[in-house]
Scaffold this active site. Structure first.
Site, short mmCIF file in Angstrom:
data_model
loop_
_atom_site.label_atom_id
_atom_site.label_comp_id
_atom_site.label_asym_id
_atom_site.label_seq_id
_atom_site.Cartn_x
_atom_site.Cartn_y
_atom_site.Cartn_z
N ARG A 80 0.83 -1.26 0.02
CA ARG A 80 0.06 0.14 0.22
C ARG A 80 0.75 1.35 -0.12
NH1 ARG A 80 -4.70 0.39 4.57
NH2 ARG A 80 -4.83 -1.61 3.76
N HIS A 95 -7.94 -3.90 -7.65
CA HIS A 95 -7.63 -3.11 -5.90
C HIS A 95 -9.00 -3.34 -5.42
CE1 HIS A 95 -4.93 -0.63 -3.86
NE2 HIS A 95 -5.80 0.21 -3.89
N TYR A 134 -17.89 12.95 -14.04
CA TYR A 134 -17.77 13.98 -15.02
C TYR A 134 -16.26 14.22 -15.71
CZ TYR A 134 -21.99 15.61 -12.37
OH TYR A 134 -23.05 15.63 -11.82
#
Length: 759
Positions: free
Chosen positions: A34, A80, A124
């Site tokens: 990570r 993931h 968007y």
């Protein structure tokens, strides 16, 4: 109904052991999977999975964009298994030109800005890969790296990317794991290539001997995407890269623009890396409102696409450099980057590397990738050569091959037995089109076979020649340097390499508005200032049981020098003292004066003056006042005292004679020349005593006489009157002349608790 067992095995385990095992597993997962980047491709798992998923979606730089929500969904569903917002945040950062030196994601839409505004929602915005990301993925289909199963076992993902780009150093990395962290600044790729070429000139066995200082000559420091100025010495930068840990100071870039009526306006055009402009402006406005920027009249943000912060000085006489120095000290226009080269090495082990190790790790990875891609290509060539050799056999025996295919019941077995062909070759012959039987096709096959055999021999030689492999790696580095050279828009250096500022660049007085004040300090150590030089302080109140002790006329640009009974000097800037008509605050809040120590003297600092310091056992010396200034709240030890002995006197050292008065009320006068000038120590004996010790001491000019004051009455003893008391240092002295103050001090208090000394 039979009881269903809860578990196949139940073990009794101490809670501490169980928690330790689980926490260790969590810590290792956080470190390896990570938070820490791999030294080879400079990526964390989430970034690696993002680039791999975008490649699977065919989002190369020449293709169209796809919605970020689609990309995030693929990454989360296939590779993931974490939150979609965390994945999107990682993706956004890879697309921000002010956050990443060489962006890996080409974003379309609102991806946030340097002001600190958030990006638009993922539904968007759209994205695709950049050319830099393509370099990181180059050769991934050619067995360049290992793959492993995804978390659900339904697919595979790369363990590391081929990385034909020094991403770790070029884009840097930051992260916090369990018990460790990493923070690597971005650098200029052309300079990284220069350092890599410096290593490639050495034999692989001797690269670890290349001094980091030589590498720093090639890549002299970070190159942040937001520009700015690196203000560190070459020695400090080298030390940080040699150890893998350090701190680098970055300042905003600014310029001075002349204005009408004289003077200059300061314009900030670049801010330090990692500083949000919106938060910076809020902080500057707060400082301006709190009147902590005395040289600044106004600050206006005129930024559009480029940064333009306009700073108006309070007067035209203010030097721009002095103005900016005050802002650097007070705001995030100067910041520090804590360098920490903590990465995962090729064995996935976290450790702190120096610059040389990081560069060598990248070179070793590129050589390994070259070997694996070469082996993969050799495998393809071998399979094609095998097929082409079968075609050649077919052409040499074309009529018989056609007969066997037309009339034999088992042509495959017949061909394999007749012409010693394998199954792959026979399948290729049987699948050959009739049009391929043309004579020209045979010529083409023979030419292709010859070319492949030459390539096969060349690649086989490459795998066996280590020197040739390093030459290929060096060629790749040269191509990178050409592609991202200093003459290109993306490759030009953005962060200026400046000189480290000196310790005393700005005069203290230049940073504070100069105003007259009166410093009031009570007997119990409560201190405050009032505006102007007040002569009558009788109207000022003190706490019950407290009273006035020191009254000093000063300017807000001055510093106070306090001498304590512990023999230490403390320094207090006047502008930091509380103001108003209240009781003020305890002076011990400003300095670390011990609870068992008291104030001996408080005066306005004059660096040209000498001071006479003495202890209660009658020892003392002269010290230049410029040597007593303390840089910390802990003060500066000047007069050494121990046991029951305390510092007792701190007086002006001007004059040619010293007058010493003991608790036994005996007076001694001797020349100042008999006193040493020191910066620290016990000093020499001023006066001898059988019992008790020193009461008071001062210096004076013998020709002008010795002034003594009792209340409002001052008496001056001339040189003739003091003739009987003149002697040598360390004598006992004799009782003072008639008319001497009875308070056993040269300057007695005018009323109980009052000792007014104005400077």
């Amino acid at each position: 109904m039979a009881d269903t067992p809860i578990a196949a095995e139940v073990r009794d385990t101490p809670l501490a052991e169980a928690l330790g095992e689980r926490y260790l597993s969590y810590a290792l997962s956080t470190i390896v999977s990570r938070s820490l980047p791999d030294v080879r491709d400079g990526l964390k798992p989430v970034h690696r999975r993002l680039l791999h998923a975008m490649r699977e979606l065919r989002l190369d730089p020449a293709s169209g964009f796809k919605k970020c929500a689609r990309i995030v969904g693929d990454v989360m569903g296939k590779y993931h298994p974490h939150g979609d917002q965390a994945i999107y945040d990682a993706m956004v950062r890879l697309a921000q030109e002010f956050a990443v030196r060489y962006p890996l994601v080409d974003g379309q839409g609102n991806f946030g800005n340097i002001d600190g505004d958030n990006p638009a929602a993922m539904r968007y915005t759209e994205a695709r890969l950049t050319e830099v990301a393509e370099l990181l993925l180059e050769g991934i289909d050619e067995d360049a790296v290992d793959f492993r199963e995804t978390y659900d076992g339904e697919g595979s993902e790369p363990v590391v990317l081929p990385a034909n780009f020094p991403n770790l150093l070029a884009n840097g990395a930051s992260g916090i794991a369990v018990g460790m962290a990493t923070n690597i600044p971005p650098h200029n790729v052309a300079e990284i290539c220069d350092a890599l070429k410096l290593l490639l000139r050495r034999n692989p066995d001797n690269r670890h001997k290349v001094p980091v200082a030589d590498l720093i000559e090639a890549m002299p420091g970070p190159d942040f995407p937001t520009g700015g100025v690196l203000v560190e010495t070459r020695e400090a930068v080298t030390a940080a890269y040699e150890t893998g840990r350090g701190s680098l100071r970055i300042r905003a870039r600014w310029l001075a623009e002349p204005r009408k009526g004289g003077g200059s306006t300061v314009v900030v055009t670049e801010i330090p890396y990692g500083v949000q402009k919106g938060r910076l402006m809020e902080k500057l406005d707060e400082l301006l409102a709190a009147k902590k920027l005395p040289l600044v009249a106004d600050i206006v943000d005129e930024s559009a696409e480029d940064i333009r912060i306009v700073i108006q000085p309070r007067s035209r006489n203010v030097e721009p450099a002095v103005l900016m120095e005050s802002l650097f000290r007070a705001s995030e226009l100067e910041s520090r980057f804590g360098l920490n080269f903590n990465v995962l090495d090729a064995e996935r082990t976290p450790r702190v590397m120096d610059l040389r190790e990081a560069l060598c790790a990248f070179l070793n990875h590129r050589r390994e990738v070259l070997g694996r891609r070469t082996g993969h290509r050799l495998g393809i060539i071998a399979r094609r050569v095998e097929v082409l050799q079968g075609f050649i056999v077919a052409y040499l025996n074309l009529d018989e091959v056609i007969r066997i295919v037309r009339f034999e019941d088992h042509p495959k077995q017949e061909l394999m037995g007749r012409y010693d062909l394998n199954e792959v070759q026979v399948e290729a012959i049987l699948n050959m089109r009739l049009r391929a039987l043309h004579k020209l096709e045979e010529i083409g096959i023979r030419e292709e076979l010859a070319g492949l055999e030459d390539e096969q021999a060349d690649l086989t030689g490459l795998l066996q020649d280590q020197a040739r492999q390093w030459k290929c790696v060096a060629f790749e580095v040269d191509r990178l340097h050409e592609r991202f050279g200093p003459d290109t828009e993306l490759g030009r250096r953005r962060t200026e390499l400046g000189d480290a500022p000196g310790a005393e660049i700005v005069d203290f007085e230049a940073l504070v508005a100069k105003e007259p004040v009166t410093v009031l300090c009570s007997e119990k150590g409560w201190i405050r200032t009032v505006g102007g030089h007040v002569t009558d302080t009788g109207g000022h109140r003190y706490k019950e049981g407290d009273r006035e002790r020191f009254v000093l006329h000063a300017m807000t640009t001055d510093r106070l020098v306090l001498f304590g009974t512990d023999g230490r000097f403390y320094t207090i800037p006047v502008d930091r003292l509380p103001r108003g008509r209240g009781f003020g605050e305890p002076i011990r809040l400003s300095i670390d004066l011990g609870n068992d120590s008291e104030i001996v003297s408080l005066r306005v600092h004059d660096p040209a003056r000498r001071l006479l310091v003495a202890s209660s056992d009658g020892r003392g010396f002269l010290v230049p006042e410029q040597e007593v200034v303390a840089q910390t709240k802990a003060g500066k030890q000047v007069l050494n005292v121990a046991g029951d002995v305390e510092a007792a006197v701190c007086a002006d050292g001007a004059g040619d004679h010293v007058a010493v008065l003991g608790d036994n009320r005996k007076l001694l006068v001797f020349p100042v020349a008999e006193l040493p000038e020191m910066t620290r120590g016990k000093g020499v004996i001023l006066q001898k005593y059988r019992e008790r010790g020193l009461a008071d001491a001062r210096t004076f000019t013998l020709a002008d006489g010795l002034d003594c004051r009792t209340g409002a009455r001052t008496r001056t003893f001339s040189a003739d009157e003091l003739a009987e008391w003149l002697g040598k240092r360390a004598q006992a002295g004799r009782l003072p002349p008639r008319g001497f103050p009875r308070g056993n001090r040269f300057w007695s208090r005018s009323r109980p608790g009052r000792n007014v000394r104005q400077s």
